[in-house]
Scaffold this motif. Structure first.
Motif, PDB file in Angstrom:
ATOM      1  N   GLY A  13       0.780  -1.233   0.000  1.00  0.00           N
ATOM      2  CA  GLY A  13       0.000   0.000   0.000  1.00  0.00           C
ATOM      3  C   GLY A  13       0.810   1.280   0.000  1.00  0.00           C
ATOM      4  N   GLU A  14       2.124   1.179  -0.023  1.00  0.00           N
ATOM      5  CA  GLU A  14       2.983   2.368  -0.013  1.00  0.00           C
ATOM      6  C   GLU A  14       3.202   2.894  -1.433  1.00  0.00           C
ATOM      7  OE1 GLU A  14       4.289   4.256   2.324  1.00  0.00           O
ATOM      8  OE2 GLU A  14       3.499   3.084   3.981  1.00  0.00           O
ATOM      9  N   SER A  15       3.794   4.069  -1.513  1.00  0.00           N
ATOM     10  CA  SER A  15       4.227   4.628  -2.799  1.00  0.00           C
ATOM     11  C   SER A  15       5.744   4.472  -2.888  1.00  0.00           C
ATOM     12  CB  SER A  15       3.848   6.105  -2.910  1.00  0.00           C
ATOM     13  OG  SER A  15       4.482   6.864  -1.903  1.00  0.00           O
ATOM     14  N   CYS A  16       6.251   4.516  -4.092  1.00  0.00           N
ATOM     15  CA  CYS A  16       7.691   4.408  -4.332  1.00  0.00           C
ATOM     16  C   CYS A  16       8.388   5.635  -3.742  1.00  0.00           C
ATOM     17  CB  CYS A  16       7.950   4.314  -5.833  1.00  0.00           C
ATOM     18  SG  CYS A  16       9.693   4.198  -6.289  1.00  0.00           S
ATOM     19  N   VAL A  17       9.458   5.408  -3.009  1.00  0.00           N
ATOM     20  CA  VAL A  17      10.179   6.524  -2.388  1.00  0.00           C
ATOM     21  C   VAL A  17      11.021   7.308  -3.387  1.00  0.00           C
ATOM     22  CG1 VAL A  17      10.221   5.525  -0.060  1.00  0.00           C
ATOM     23  CG2 VAL A  17      12.118   5.075  -1.644  1.00  0.00           C
ATOM     24  N   MET A  18      11.189   6.777  -4.583  1.00  0.00           N
ATOM     25  CA  MET A  18      12.017   7.468  -5.572  1.00  0.00           C
ATOM     26  C   MET A  18      11.190   8.208  -6.619  1.00  0.00           C
ATOM     27  SD  MET A  18      14.916   7.069  -4.269  1.00  0.00           S
ATOM     28  CE  MET A  18      16.118   7.619  -5.474  1.00  0.00           C
ATOM     29  N   ALA A  50      14.137  -0.805   0.708  1.00  0.00           N
ATOM     30  CA  ALA A  50      13.421   0.426   0.389  1.00  0.00           C
ATOM     31  C   ALA A  50      12.122   0.108  -0.334  1.00  0.00           C
ATOM     32  CB  ALA A  50      14.288   1.315  -0.487  1.00  0.00           C
ATOM     33  N   PHE A  51      11.152   1.019  -0.225  1.00  0.00           N
ATOM     34  CA  PHE A  51       9.899   0.910  -0.954  1.00  0.00           C
ATOM     35  C   PHE A  51      10.144   1.353  -2.388  1.00  0.00           C
ATOM     36  CE2 PHE A  51       7.621   2.356   3.176  1.00  0.00           C
ATOM     37  CZ  PHE A  51       7.673   1.075   3.707  1.00  0.00           C
ATOM     38  N   LEU A  52      10.179   0.411  -3.320  1.00  0.00           N
ATOM     39  CA  LEU A  52      10.387   0.737  -4.727  1.00  0.00           C
ATOM     40  C   LEU A  52       9.309   0.113  -5.606  1.00  0.00           C
ATOM     41  CD1 LEU A  52      14.250   0.301  -5.248  1.00  0.00           C
ATOM     42  CD2 LEU A  52      12.980   2.405  -4.787  1.00  0.00           C
ATOM     43  N   CYS A  53       8.930   0.842  -6.639  1.00  0.00           N
ATOM     44  CA  CYS A  53       7.992   0.319  -7.628  1.00  0.00           C
ATOM     45  C   CYS A  53       8.747  -0.624  -8.573  1.00  0.00           C
ATOM     46  CB  CYS A  53       7.344   1.453  -8.421  1.00  0.00           C
ATOM     47  SG  CYS A  53       8.488   2.355  -9.498  1.00  0.00           S
ATOM     48  N   CYS A  80      17.321   5.566   2.931  1.00  0.00           N
ATOM     49  CA  CYS A  80      17.121   6.679   3.872  1.00  0.00           C
ATOM     50  C   CYS A  80      15.695   7.220   3.798  1.00  0.00           C
ATOM     51  CB  CYS A  80      18.122   7.800   3.596  1.00  0.00           C
ATOM     52  SG  CYS A  80      19.803   7.397   4.087  1.00  0.00           S
ATOM     53  N   ARG A  81      15.169   7.386   2.597  1.00  0.00           N
ATOM     54  CA  ARG A  81      13.789   7.880   2.446  1.00  0.00           C
ATOM     55  C   ARG A  81      12.785   6.902   3.050  1.00  0.00           C
ATOM     56  NH1 ARG A  81      13.577  10.354  -3.753  1.00  0.00           N
ATOM     57  NH2 ARG A  81      15.045  12.051  -3.364  1.00  0.00           N
ATOM     58  N   THR A  82      13.029   5.615   2.866  1.00  0.00           N
ATOM     59  CA  THR A  82      12.130   4.600   3.420  1.00  0.00           C
ATOM     60  C   THR A  82      12.176   4.617   4.940  1.00  0.00           C
ATOM     61  OG1 THR A  82      12.342   3.213   1.457  1.00  0.00           O
ATOM     62  CG2 THR A  82      11.600   2.134   3.486  1.00  0.00           C
ATOM     63  N   GLN A  89       5.716   7.634  10.124  1.00  0.00           N
ATOM     64  CA  GLN A  89       4.456   6.904  10.251  1.00  0.00           C
ATOM     65  C   GLN A  89       4.329   6.221  11.612  1.00  0.00           C
ATOM     66  OE1 GLN A  89       4.617   4.225   6.906  1.00  0.00           O
ATOM     67  NE2 GLN A  89       3.739   5.717   5.495  1.00  0.00           N
ATOM     68  N   GLY A  90       5.381   6.281  12.411  1.00  0.00           N
ATOM     69  CA  GLY A  90       5.348   5.645  13.722  1.00  0.00           C
ATOM     70  C   GLY A  90       5.492   4.126  13.667  1.00  0.00           C
ATOM     71  N   LYS A  91       5.978   3.624  12.539  1.00  0.00           N
ATOM     72  CA  LYS A  91       6.123   2.170  12.389  1.00  0.00           C
ATOM     73  C   LYS A  91       7.469   1.662  12.889  1.00  0.00           C
ATOM     74  CE  LYS A  91       2.816   1.909   8.660  1.00  0.00           C
ATOM     75  NZ  LYS A  91       2.581   1.726   7.222  1.00  0.00           N
ATOM     76  N   VAL A  92       8.404   2.572  13.092  1.00  0.00           N
ATOM     77  CA  VAL A  92       9.674   2.248  13.733  1.00  0.00           C
ATOM     78  C   VAL A  92       9.975   3.387  14.694  1.00  0.00           C
ATOM     79  CG1 VAL A  92      10.632   0.922  11.815  1.00  0.00           C
ATOM     80  CG2 VAL A  92      11.116   3.353  11.965  1.00  0.00           C
ATOM     81  N   GLY A  93      10.771   3.130  15.677  1.00  0.00           N
ATOM     82  CA  GLY A  93      11.097   4.181  16.638  1.00  0.00           C
ATOM     83  C   GLY A  93      11.977   3.649  17.747  1.00  0.00           C
ATOM     84  N   LEU A  94      11.980   4.345  18.832  1.00  0.00           N
ATOM     85  CA  LEU A  94      12.779   3.953  19.985  1.00  0.00           C
ATOM     86  C   LEU A  94      12.159   2.738  20.652  1.00  0.00           C
ATOM     87  CD1 LEU A  94      13.421   7.487  21.484  1.00  0.00           C
ATOM     88  CD2 LEU A  94      14.951   6.131  20.061  1.00  0.00           C
TER      89      LEU A  94
END
Length: 95
Positions: A13-18, A50-53, A80-82, A89-94
């Motif tokens: 469901g993501e978009s390509c980061v590039m 990375a999120f790539l198309c 880095c963009r991913t 999005q709060g999907k990764v963190g401390l």
């Protein structure tokens, strides 16, 4: 290397980061850099992806339009963009 299906499924469901494509072809594209764990028959560590198309992923893996240095820059920028997007999005963190 570590395999983490929860992480790789985050591409759904993501978009390509590039190129920002939102065409249903977005995948977790693993780094092809040796320092990220890529080897002869080994994929890189799942955290180095990375999120790539389809188009961007194919160009990175099989394309001939980028030099080795350009592929490296593309890979590092995409990762880095991913990671930034996942953080925002709060999907990764401390811990």
């Amino acid at each position: 290397m570590l395999r983490e299906p929860k992480l790789t499924r985050l591409a759904d469901g993501e978009s390509c980061v590039m190129c920002e494509a939102q065409d249903g072809t977005i995948v977790w594209a693993h780094s092809n850099l040796a320092e990220h764990g890529k080897g002869k028959s080994l994929k890189a560590h799942d955290c180095m992806g990375a999120f790539l198309c389809y188009k961007c992923h194919a160009e990175l893996d099989q394309g001939r339009d980028m030099s080795r240095a350009e592929r490296r820059d593309f890979t590092l920028t995409a990762i880095c963009r991913t990671h930034l997007r996942l953080w925002q999005q709060g999907k990764v963190g401390l811990l």
